[in-house]
Write a protein that holds these residues in place. Structure first.
Motif, PDB file in Angstrom:
ATOM      1  N   LYS A   1      75.459  12.800  90.454  1.00  0.00           N
ATOM      2  CA  LYS A   1      74.405  11.794  90.531  1.00  0.00           C
ATOM      3  C   LYS A   1      74.472  10.846  89.345  1.00  0.00           C
ATOM      4  O   LYS A   1      74.225   9.649  89.481  1.00  0.00           O
ATOM      5  CB  LYS A   1      73.028  12.436  90.606  1.00  0.00           C
ATOM      6  CG  LYS A   1      71.947  11.418  90.823  1.00  0.00           C
ATOM      7  CD  LYS A   1      70.608  12.034  91.017  1.00  0.00           C
ATOM      8  CE  LYS A   1      69.595  10.925  91.143  1.00  0.00           C
ATOM      9  NZ  LYS A   1      68.257  11.384  91.039  1.00  0.00           N
ATOM     10  N   GLY A   2      74.804  11.361  88.193  1.00  0.00           N
ATOM     11  CA  GLY A   2      74.940  10.512  87.025  1.00  0.00           C
ATOM     12  C   GLY A   2      76.057   9.495  87.174  1.00  0.00           C
ATOM     13  O   GLY A   2      75.920   8.337  86.773  1.00  0.00           O
ATOM     14  N   LYS A   3      77.157   9.910  87.769  1.00  0.00           N
ATOM     15  CA  LYS A   3      78.259   8.983  87.996  1.00  0.00           C
ATOM     16  C   LYS A   3      77.863   7.913  88.999  1.00  0.00           C
ATOM     17  O   LYS A   3      78.183   6.742  88.824  1.00  0.00           O
ATOM     18  CB  LYS A   3      79.494   9.741  88.475  1.00  0.00           C
ATOM     19  CG  LYS A   3      80.126  10.568  87.386  1.00  0.00           C
ATOM     20  CD  LYS A   3      81.373  11.257  87.870  1.00  0.00           C
ATOM     21  CE  LYS A   3      81.943  12.108  86.750  1.00  0.00           C
ATOM     22  NZ  LYS A   3      83.191  12.749  87.147  1.00  0.00           N
TER      23      LYS A   3
ATOM     24  N   LYS B   1      78.457  12.453  76.070  1.00  0.00           N
ATOM     25  CA  LYS B   1      77.727  12.053  77.281  1.00  0.00           C
ATOM     26  C   LYS B   1      78.650  11.988  78.482  1.00  0.00           C
ATOM     27  O   LYS B   1      78.277  12.390  79.577  1.00  0.00           O
ATOM     28  CB  LYS B   1      77.059  10.692  77.072  1.00  0.00           C
ATOM     29  CG  LYS B   1      75.841  10.743  76.208  1.00  0.00           C
ATOM     30  CD  LYS B   1      75.229   9.361  76.070  1.00  0.00           C
ATOM     31  CE  LYS B   1      74.058   9.381  75.121  1.00  0.00           C
ATOM     32  NZ  LYS B   1      73.490   8.026  74.938  1.00  0.00           N
ATOM     33  N   LYS B   2      79.855  11.474  78.278  1.00  0.00           N
ATOM     34  CA  LYS B   2      80.791  11.354  79.388  1.00  0.00           C
ATOM     35  C   LYS B   2      81.157  12.713  79.958  1.00  0.00           C
ATOM     36  O   LYS B   2      81.369  12.860  81.154  1.00  0.00           O
ATOM     37  CB  LYS B   2      82.047  10.611  78.944  1.00  0.00           C
ATOM     38  CG  LYS B   2      81.818   9.136  78.749  1.00  0.00           C
ATOM     39  CD  LYS B   2      83.084   8.444  78.315  1.00  0.00           C
ATOM     40  CE  LYS B   2      82.820   6.972  78.065  1.00  0.00           C
ATOM     41  NZ  LYS B   2      84.003   6.267  77.595  1.00  0.00           N
ATOM     42  N   LYS B   3      81.219  13.725  79.106  1.00  0.00           N
ATOM     43  CA  LYS B   3      81.580  15.066  79.568  1.00  0.00           C
ATOM     44  C   LYS B   3      80.449  15.705  80.369  1.00  0.00           C
ATOM     45  O   LYS B   3      80.684  16.606  81.158  1.00  0.00           O
ATOM     46  CB  LYS B   3      81.933  15.952  78.385  1.00  0.00           C
ATOM     47  CG  LYS B   3      83.229  15.580  77.719  1.00  0.00           C
ATOM     48  CD  LYS B   3      83.530  16.492  76.556  1.00  0.00           C
ATOM     49  CE  LYS B   3      84.787  16.062  75.834  1.00  0.00           C
ATOM     50  NZ  LYS B   3      85.076  16.917  74.683  1.00  0.00           N
TER      51      LYS B   3
ATOM     52  N   ALA C   1      74.826   6.905  89.539  1.00  0.00           N
ATOM     53  CA  ALA C   1      73.858   6.043  88.848  1.00  0.00           C
ATOM     54  C   ALA C   1      74.571   5.023  87.973  1.00  0.00           C
ATOM     55  O   ALA C   1      74.144   3.870  87.895  1.00  0.00           O
ATOM     56  CB  ALA C   1      72.907   6.888  88.016  1.00  0.00           C
ATOM     57  N   ASP C   2      75.637   5.429  87.322  1.00  0.00           N
ATOM     58  CA  ASP C   2      76.389   4.496  86.493  1.00  0.00           C
ATOM     59  C   ASP C   2      77.090   3.429  87.326  1.00  0.00           C
ATOM     60  O   ASP C   2      77.236   2.294  86.905  1.00  0.00           O
ATOM     61  CB  ASP C   2      77.420   5.224  85.646  1.00  0.00           C
ATOM     62  CG  ASP C   2      76.794   5.942  84.467  1.00  0.00           C
ATOM     63  OD1 ASP C   2      75.636   5.613  84.126  1.00  0.00           O
ATOM     64  OD2 ASP C   2      77.458   6.812  83.898  1.00  0.00           O
ATOM     65  N   MET C   3      77.519   3.806  88.515  1.00  0.00           N
ATOM     66  CA  MET C   3      78.256   2.859  89.342  1.00  0.00           C
ATOM     67  C   MET C   3      77.334   1.874  90.061  1.00  0.00           C
ATOM     68  O   MET C   3      77.629   0.685  90.116  1.00  0.00           O
ATOM     69  CB  MET C   3      79.114   3.604  90.367  1.00  0.00           C
ATOM     70  CG  MET C   3      80.264   4.353  89.746  1.00  0.00           C
ATOM     71  SD  MET C   3      81.437   5.042  90.926  1.00  0.00           S
ATOM     72  CE  MET C   3      80.427   6.059  91.967  1.00  0.00           C
ATOM     73  N   ILE C   4      76.236   2.366  90.635  1.00  0.00           N
ATOM     74  CA  ILE C   4      75.409   1.486  91.473  1.00  0.00           C
ATOM     75  C   ILE C   4      74.000   1.282  90.938  1.00  0.00           C
ATOM     76  O   ILE C   4      73.272   0.451  91.460  1.00  0.00           O
ATOM     77  CB  ILE C   4      75.342   2.001  92.927  1.00  0.00           C
ATOM     78  CG1 ILE C   4      74.672   3.364  93.016  1.00  0.00           C
ATOM     79  CG2 ILE C   4      76.715   2.021  93.554  1.00  0.00           C
ATOM     80  CD1 ILE C   4      74.428   3.849  94.423  1.00  0.00           C
TER      81      ILE C   4
ATOM     82  N   TYR D   1      69.324   7.545  93.992  1.00  0.00           N
ATOM     83  CA  TYR D   1      68.479   8.521  94.666  1.00  0.00           C
ATOM     84  C   TYR D   1      68.899   8.742  96.111  1.00  0.00           C
ATOM     85  O   TYR D   1      68.412   9.646  96.775  1.00  0.00           O
ATOM     86  CB  TYR D   1      67.004   8.138  94.563  1.00  0.00           C
ATOM     87  CG  TYR D   1      66.448   8.504  93.204  1.00  0.00           C
ATOM     88  CD1 TYR D   1      66.019   9.793  92.939  1.00  0.00           C
ATOM     89  CD2 TYR D   1      66.402   7.576  92.178  1.00  0.00           C
ATOM     90  CE1 TYR D   1      65.543  10.155  91.694  1.00  0.00           C
ATOM     91  CE2 TYR D   1      65.928   7.922  90.921  1.00  0.00           C
ATOM     92  CZ  TYR D   1      65.501   9.208  90.694  1.00  0.00           C
ATOM     93  OH  TYR D   1      65.044   9.556  89.454  1.00  0.00           O
ATOM     94  N   ILE D   2      69.833   7.953  96.605  1.00  0.00           N
ATOM     95  CA  ILE D   2      70.389   8.192  97.930  1.00  0.00           C
ATOM     96  C   ILE D   2      71.087   9.550  97.962  1.00  0.00           C
ATOM     97  O   ILE D   2      71.139  10.205  99.001  1.00  0.00           O
ATOM     98  CB  ILE D   2      71.337   7.056  98.360  1.00  0.00           C
ATOM     99  CG1 ILE D   2      71.681   7.149  99.838  1.00  0.00           C
ATOM    100  CG2 ILE D   2      72.601   7.042  97.553  1.00  0.00           C
ATOM    101  CD1 ILE D   2      70.566   6.807 100.750  1.00  0.00           C
ATOM    102  N   VAL D   3      71.596   9.999  96.817  1.00  0.00           N
ATOM    103  CA  VAL D   3      72.224  11.331  96.733  1.00  0.00           C
ATOM    104  C   VAL D   3      71.197  12.399  97.105  1.00  0.00           C
ATOM    105  O   VAL D   3      71.482  13.300  97.902  1.00  0.00           O
ATOM    106  CB  VAL D   3      72.798  11.582  95.321  1.00  0.00           C
ATOM    107  CG1 VAL D   3      73.296  13.008  95.181  1.00  0.00           C
ATOM    108  CG2 VAL D   3      73.883  10.581  94.999  1.00  0.00           C
ATOM    109  N   ASN D   4      69.992  12.288  96.577  1.00  0.00           N
ATOM    110  CA  ASN D   4      68.936  13.243  96.912  1.00  0.00           C
ATOM    111  C   ASN D   4      68.598  13.171  98.397  1.00  0.00           C
ATOM    112  O   ASN D   4      68.420  14.205  99.049  1.00  0.00           O
ATOM    113  CB  ASN D   4      67.678  12.960  96.102  1.00  0.00           C
ATOM    114  CG  ASN D   4      67.857  13.222  94.636  1.00  0.00           C
ATOM    115  OD1 ASN D   4      68.885  13.711  94.219  1.00  0.00           O
ATOM    116  ND2 ASN D   4      66.853  12.886  93.861  1.00  0.00           N
TER     117      ASN D   4
END
Length: 63
Positions: free
Chosen positions: A18-20, A11-13, A22-25, A31-34
């Motif tokens: 956006k996944g990173k 999973k980490k690979k 999502a994990d952080m915030i 969805y701010i990335v979008n």
């Protein structure tokens, strides 16, 4: 236990930007990335239209 470790490594690979985020915030805040990407596309479209108009190309009249 070993299957869990392997799954976690896999999973980490596979994380994308956006996944990173999502994990952080959090998933909802990610969805701010979008929003930023769509904002960039909007800005690019507006600026490109202005440049084309300055060159005498009417983008609205192209068939």
């Amino acid at each position: 236990m070993q299957k869990t470790n392997r799954a976690n490594r896999a999973k980490k690979k596979e994380f994308f930007f956006k996944g990173k985020i999502a994990d952080m915030i959090g998933i909802h805040e990610s969805y701010i990335v979008n929003a930023v990407c769509f904002g960039y596309l909007l800005l690019f479209g507006i600026l490109a239209k202005r440049v084309l108009q300055k060159q005498g190309i009417a983008i609205d009249e192209i068939e």
